[in-house]
Every structure is written in C-alpha cells, then in structure tokens.
Design a protein around this motif. Structure first.
Motif, PDB file in Angstrom:
ATOM      1  N   LEU A   1       1.079  -1.467   0.020  1.00  0.00           N
ATOM      2  CA  LEU A   1      -0.492   0.286  -0.322  1.00  0.00           C
ATOM      3  C   LEU A   1       0.552   1.590   0.284  1.00  0.00           C
ATOM      4  O   LEU A   1       0.363   2.217  -0.492  1.00  0.00           O
ATOM      5  N   MET A   2       1.991   0.700   0.605  1.00  0.00           N
ATOM      6  CA  MET A   2       2.610   2.006   0.615  1.00  0.00           C
ATOM      7  C   MET A   2       3.876   2.546  -0.222  1.00  0.00           C
ATOM      8  O   MET A   2       4.837   2.167  -0.143  1.00  0.00           O
ATOM      9  N   SER A   3       3.672   2.642  -1.584  1.00  0.00           N
ATOM     10  CA  SER A   3       4.171   2.291  -2.585  1.00  0.00           C
ATOM     11  C   SER A   3       5.350   3.259  -3.426  1.00  0.00           C
ATOM     12  O   SER A   3       4.863   4.097  -2.581  1.00  0.00           O
ATOM     13  N   ASP A   4       6.501   2.640  -3.230  1.00  0.00           N
ATOM     14  CA  ASP A   4       7.307   3.623  -3.811  1.00  0.00           C
ATOM     15  C   ASP A   4       7.468   4.671  -5.083  1.00  0.00           C
ATOM     16  O   ASP A   4       8.654   5.508  -5.723  1.00  0.00           O
ATOM     17  N   ASP A   5       6.308   4.300  -5.280  1.00  0.00           N
ATOM     18  CA  ASP A   5       5.560   5.131  -6.745  1.00  0.00           C
ATOM     19  C   ASP A   5       4.543   5.699  -7.101  1.00  0.00           C
ATOM     20  O   ASP A   5       4.008   5.903  -6.066  1.00  0.00           O
ATOM     21  N   ALA A   6       4.198   6.841  -7.907  1.00  0.00           N
ATOM     22  CA  ALA A   6       3.337   7.681  -7.914  1.00  0.00           C
ATOM     23  C   ALA A   6       1.968   7.197  -8.547  1.00  0.00           C
ATOM     24  O   ALA A   6       0.581   8.012  -8.471  1.00  0.00           O
ATOM     25  N   ASP A   7       1.743   6.039  -8.652  1.00  0.00           N
ATOM     26  CA  ASP A   7       0.735   5.426  -9.450  1.00  0.00           C
ATOM     27  C   ASP A   7       0.758   4.451  -9.149  1.00  0.00           C
ATOM     28  O   ASP A   7      -0.879   3.746  -9.719  1.00  0.00           O
ATOM     29  N   SER A   8       0.405   3.833  -8.224  1.00  0.00           N
ATOM     30  CA  SER A   8       0.148   2.476  -7.344  1.00  0.00           C
ATOM     31  C   SER A   8       0.495   2.794  -5.378  1.00  0.00           C
ATOM     32  O   SER A   8       0.252   3.564  -5.458  1.00  0.00           O
ATOM     33  N   GLY A   9      -0.317   1.457  -5.443  1.00  0.00           N
ATOM     34  CA  GLY A   9      -0.683   1.723  -3.670  1.00  0.00           C
ATOM     35  C   GLY A   9      -1.628   3.005  -3.392  1.00  0.00           C
ATOM     36  O   GLY A   9      -2.869   2.911  -3.609  1.00  0.00           O
ATOM     37  N   ILE A  10      -2.338   3.178  -2.296  1.00  0.00           N
ATOM     38  CA  ILE A  10      -2.687   4.412  -2.367  1.00  0.00           C
ATOM     39  C   ILE A  10      -2.329   5.516  -2.253  1.00  0.00           C
ATOM     40  O   ILE A  10      -1.535   6.222  -2.089  1.00  0.00           O
ATOM     41  N   LEU A  11      -3.404   5.985  -3.098  1.00  0.00           N
ATOM     42  CA  LEU A  11      -3.819   7.133  -4.566  1.00  0.00           C
ATOM     43  C   LEU A  11      -4.694   8.230  -4.000  1.00  0.00           C
ATOM     44  O   LEU A  11      -5.852   8.082  -2.842  1.00  0.00           O
ATOM     45  N   ILE A  12      -4.581   9.858  -3.699  1.00  0.00           N
ATOM     46  CA  ILE A  12      -4.915  10.426  -3.062  1.00  0.00           C
ATOM     47  C   ILE A  12      -5.461  11.567  -4.493  1.00  0.00           C
ATOM     48  O   ILE A  12      -5.139  12.097  -5.247  1.00  0.00           O
ATOM     49  N   GLY A  13      -6.604  11.308  -4.799  1.00  0.00           N
ATOM     50  CA  GLY A  13      -7.494  12.296  -6.106  1.00  0.00           C
ATOM     51  C   GLY A  13      -8.326  13.305  -5.589  1.00  0.00           C
ATOM     52  O   GLY A  13      -9.517  13.168  -4.538  1.00  0.00           O
ATOM     53  N   ASP A  14      -9.053  13.690  -6.929  1.00  0.00           N
ATOM     54  CA  ASP A  14     -10.196  14.712  -7.198  1.00  0.00           C
ATOM     55  C   ASP A  14     -11.453  13.770  -7.109  1.00  0.00           C
ATOM     56  O   ASP A  14     -11.984  12.905  -7.505  1.00  0.00           O
ATOM     57  N   VAL A  15     -12.305  14.429  -6.266  1.00  0.00           N
ATOM     58  CA  VAL A  15     -13.557  14.135  -6.354  1.00  0.00           C
ATOM     59  C   VAL A  15     -14.439  14.961  -7.404  1.00  0.00           C
ATOM     60  O   VAL A  15     -14.552  15.989  -7.679  1.00  0.00           O
ATOM     61  N   PRO A  16     -15.192  14.773  -8.346  1.00  0.00           N
ATOM     62  CA  PRO A  16     -15.583  15.434  -9.635  1.00  0.00           C
ATOM     63  C   PRO A  16     -16.486  15.984  -9.275  1.00  0.00           C
ATOM     64  O   PRO A  16     -17.391  16.286  -8.165  1.00  0.00           O
ATOM     65  N   SER A  17     -16.538  17.212 -10.033  1.00  0.00           N
ATOM     66  CA  SER A  17     -17.592  18.118  -9.361  1.00  0.00           C
ATOM     67  C   SER A  17     -19.173  18.215  -8.701  1.00  0.00           C
ATOM     68  O   SER A  17     -19.476  18.530  -7.858  1.00  0.00           O
ATOM     69  N   GLN A  18     -19.459  17.283  -9.620  1.00  0.00           N
ATOM     70  CA  GLN A  18     -21.019  17.361 -10.238  1.00  0.00           C
ATOM     71  C   GLN A  18     -21.202  16.276  -8.858  1.00  0.00           C
ATOM     72  O   GLN A  18     -22.161  15.421  -8.865  1.00  0.00           O
ATOM     73  N   PHE A  19     -20.216  15.532  -7.847  1.00  0.00           N
ATOM     74  CA  PHE A  19     -20.618  14.463  -7.004  1.00  0.00           C
ATOM     75  C   PHE A  19     -20.935  15.197  -5.518  1.00  0.00           C
ATOM     76  O   PHE A  19     -20.622  14.630  -4.891  1.00  0.00           O
ATOM     77  N   ILE A  20     -20.050  16.632  -5.593  1.00  0.00           N
ATOM     78  CA  ILE A  20     -20.055  17.725  -3.987  1.00  0.00           C
ATOM     79  C   ILE A  20     -21.491  17.625  -3.703  1.00  0.00           C
ATOM     80  O   ILE A  20     -22.273  18.096  -4.798  1.00  0.00           O
ATOM     81  N   GLY A  21     -22.168  16.722  -2.395  1.00  0.00           N
ATOM     82  CA  GLY A  21     -23.651  17.331  -2.666  1.00  0.00           C
ATOM     83  C   GLY A  21     -23.997  15.828  -2.696  1.00  0.00           C
ATOM     84  O   GLY A  21     -25.350  15.935  -1.665  1.00  0.00           O
ATOM     85  N   LYS A  22     -23.519  15.174  -3.557  1.00  0.00           N
ATOM     86  CA  LYS A  22     -24.164  13.990  -3.520  1.00  0.00           C
ATOM     87  C   LYS A  22     -24.226  12.969  -2.507  1.00  0.00           C
ATOM     88  O   LYS A  22     -22.947  13.032  -1.718  1.00  0.00           O
ATOM     89  N   THR A  23     -24.252  12.400  -2.503  1.00  0.00           N
ATOM     90  CA  THR A  23     -24.488  10.320  -1.875  1.00  0.00           C
ATOM     91  C   THR A  23     -22.768   9.616  -1.840  1.00  0.00           C
ATOM     92  O   THR A  23     -22.464   9.838  -3.041  1.00  0.00           O
ATOM     93  N   TYR A  24     -22.472   9.301  -1.088  1.00  0.00           N
ATOM     94  CA  TYR A  24     -21.250   8.759  -0.815  1.00  0.00           C
ATOM     95  C   TYR A  24     -21.486   7.409  -1.818  1.00  0.00           C
ATOM     96  O   TYR A  24     -20.467   7.268  -3.676  1.00  0.00           O
TER      97      TYR A  24
END
Length: 395
Positions: A286-309
């Motif tokens: 999970l604690m991968s040594d590259d930027a493309d695998s493991g645990i990643l943090i990404g943006d939530v699409p704006s159309q889902f702000i205020g929508k359910t999980y």
C-alpha cells in the motif's frame, strides 16, 4: 534644516573617503596610478626629443595604454630614463593584470564555495518544496520524494539543514545536482526567509540528526519549526515527523497539516507482523514507492459534491481500471487555513449566539486531511473532500 542636511552629507562623504583611504587596496591603486602618471611625465619629456615617434601627449597616453594593458611597446624608447619608465609601465601592467585575474578567480571560487556551503542567495522561487532537517539515509528520502512527486523537479526542492558536507556529497550525484541548499537552523526565521518560505507550497520537517541532539531536542525543534513556518506563511502545507507522540498535541495546536509518528508506526508494524498473517507485506504494497500505485489521493468530480457516497462509489467502480478502487474520503483537504479564517469570520459576523457557538466549535474541531474510510452509503460528500483510492501496480 537644509544646512544641517548638507553638513550631514559632507560629514558622510568625508567619512567614506577616510574609510576608503584606510583600505590597503585603495592605497595600492593610488600608488599604481601615481607611478603610471610619473612614468608618462618622464617619457613625454625625454622621448619627444629623441625621435622615437613619441611627439605629443596623446602619443604618450597611447604608449602607456599599450604598455600597461597590452604588455607590449608601440614605440621603442631611445633614452635611458624613457626605457626605465617604459619598463616600469610594463611591469605595472603585468602586476595589475595578475591582480585583476586573481580577483575574478577569487570571486568565482567564492560563489562556488557559498553555493556548496548553502550560503548563496537563491533566486526568487514560487511554489517550491522545502525539506528541513537531515538524517542518515537522506539520499533515499530525496529519491522517494522525487519518485512520489513526478511533477516536482530537483530545482524546485530547497534543502534546509546544518549538514553542508553531506549536502555537497549528495549534490555530487548528477541526479541531485540541481537541488537547492540553504545552510542554517530551519527554526530560524532568517534562514526560512532565505528559502523563500512565503512563496513555498509545501514543507516537510524530518527528525533532524545533523547534530548530536537528544530525542526531546529533535521533537522540540520540529515543533518550533512548524510554529515559525505557520507564522511566516499561512498558506503553506506543512508535514512534520515526530519521534515521540507526546508532542503531537503541540503540532496540532500549531495547525500542522500532517503528522508522522515514527515510533508509533514502527510499533504498529511490528505488532501486525507478530500475528503471522502477512500484514507487513500488505502495508508495504500500500505504501508504494511510485506515484501510480498503492494508496492514492484524487479529486472528487465537482458534480458529486453534495451527492451521496454511494453515487460517487458507483461512478468510480465503472472506471476503476483507471482510477483504482474507492476506499474512502479525505475530509477538509485543500487550503485548510483559509477555511479556519472563514469559520472565524462567520462567528464574528453572525449575531445569533447559537451560530457563534457553532462556528467557534467548528474552528476547534476542524481537522485538516481527516481520513474517513468506507463511509456509509448515505453519507453526503462535503466540499473540500478528496477521494482515497487503492490501485495495484501494472503488470
């Protein structure tokens, strides 16, 4: 009033002249100039009568320029005093040329030495990354930072520590030659200002072992550094490493955005490894040594702000090959300090006592980058939330 200003100017000018005359280089330059003038006078009065070609004052001046700056004779002096004066000009030119060359070489060497020792003033920077502190294995830390941040080039990283010899050795590696280095105590405002902390985007403070500090001193310096950074640059994102969890509350009070508890992670890793279930291998993946695998943090699409999980989860599931599997949300991300200011401003403006209490409570409980794993399906995705993904390495 005007007369007093003029008197002050005169005193200031006289003082500068006096200080200049006390400088050995000034005296040497004056002596050289007088020697050249004397040689010109001798040549003009002796060679104009010998038929050597020097007939006017301009000829004498030209002879001096060629002898001093080009080190050869335009005219051949006939008289003994003229030859002695010409030889004096020639030797003066050689000495002067040697002094100028040595001064230029010394200037370049001084610049290189300052650069190697981290004393050179950096060019104005913006959006750069500060890495404060040093410890054994520092080269691996730098390498992992570059691998985990492919958008971050070495010239946008500023190292701040008191280990110039180790930094010189580090930057001898071609991969790290463009790293910037500022020597000094990273808890000092002047040192941080030299690193342009006001325009920096992120900062990482690691446990500093550049000197023989105790664990208590290392954590105390980390807390002091974070407090100084937050006071100098309100918009900077600061992550800090602690040896002991005793200082965690102090960093939270200093509004540190991310806290790494080294000993706590080590204890947890050892505890999970003792179960014999392979947890440590999972954590390593999970604690991968590259930027493309493991645990990643990404943006939530704006159309889902205020929508359910659940709606967001269904959307991500259909595109999981690209983004990975959604496992939760990272709350209160982005510009954390501005949101605190907004909450305080709201409390100041709203006359309703219940709203004031609610806003102040919001300021107390607001936590930057607070992870929420597998929230319930009806959880409403708030503003300033980001998505947490898990993605494996491509075969």
């Amino acid at each position: 009033m005007a007369r007093k200003k003029q008197e002050r100017r005169k005193i200031s000018i006289f003082r500068r002249i006096k200080l200049g005359l006390q400088d050995p280089m000034t005296i040497i330059c004056i002596c050289i100039a007088l020697l050249i003038v004397a040689a010109c006078v001798v040549i003009y009065h002796t060679e104009t009568k010998t038929g050597s070609g020097i007939e006017t004052k301009f000829d004498t001046f030209w002879f001096m320029c060629v002898a001093v700056f080009a080190n050869y004779f335009e005219y051949v002096c006939e008289s003994l005093p003229g030859r002695m004066a010409g030889w004096t000009m020639l030797m003066t030119g050689l000495v002067l040329f040697g002094c100028i060359t040595a001064k230029i070489a010394s200037w370049f060497i001084d610049i290189q030495m300052k650069n190697d020792k981290g004393l050179k003033k950096l060019n104005s920077m913006q959006g750069h990354f500060l890495l404060c502190g040093w410890r054994p294995g520092f080269e691996n830390i730098i390498n992992n930072v570059l691998v985990s941040n492919p958008d971050l080039s070495p010239d946008m990283i500023v190292l701040i520590n008191e280990a110039p010899e180790q930094m010189e050795q580090l930057r001898s590696n071609p991969r790290f030659k463009d790293l910037n280095f500022v020597a000094g105590d990273f808890t000092d405002e002047a040192v941080l200002a030299r690193a342009y902390i006001q325009t920096a985007e992120r900062a990482l403070v690691i446990s500093d072992k550049s000197k023989d500090y105790s664990a208590l001193e290392i954590d105390s310096r980390t807390v002091l550094a974070v407090l100084t950074m937050e006071s100098m640059s309100r918009g900077i994102y600061v992550a800090a490493e602690l040896i002991s969890e005793k200082f965690e509350k102090h960093l939270r009070m200093a509004h540190c955005d991310e806290i790494i508890l080294t000993q706590e992670y080590e204890r947890s890793l050892l505890a999970t490894a003792s179960s014999g279930q392979g947890y440590s291998n999972v954590i390593r993946a999970l604690m991968s040594d590259d930027a493309d695998s493991g645990i990643l943090i990404g943006d939530v699409p704006s159309q889902f702000i205020g929508k359910t999980y659940k709606e967001l989860k269904d959307f991500v599931w259909n595109s999981r090959e690209k983004s990975g599997i959604l496992v939760g949300l990272l709350l209160n991300s982005g510009n954390f300090h501005l949101r605190r200011k907004e909450a305080i401003r709201e409390a100041q403006k709203n006359p309703n006592i219940n709203a004031i209490i609610g806003s102040l409570q919001k300021v107390k409980t607001l936590v930057s980058n607070d992870p929420m794993l597998t929230p319930p399906n009806d959880f409403v995705v708030p503003k300033n939330a980001r998505a947490i993904f898990v993605r494996g390495k491509k075969a």
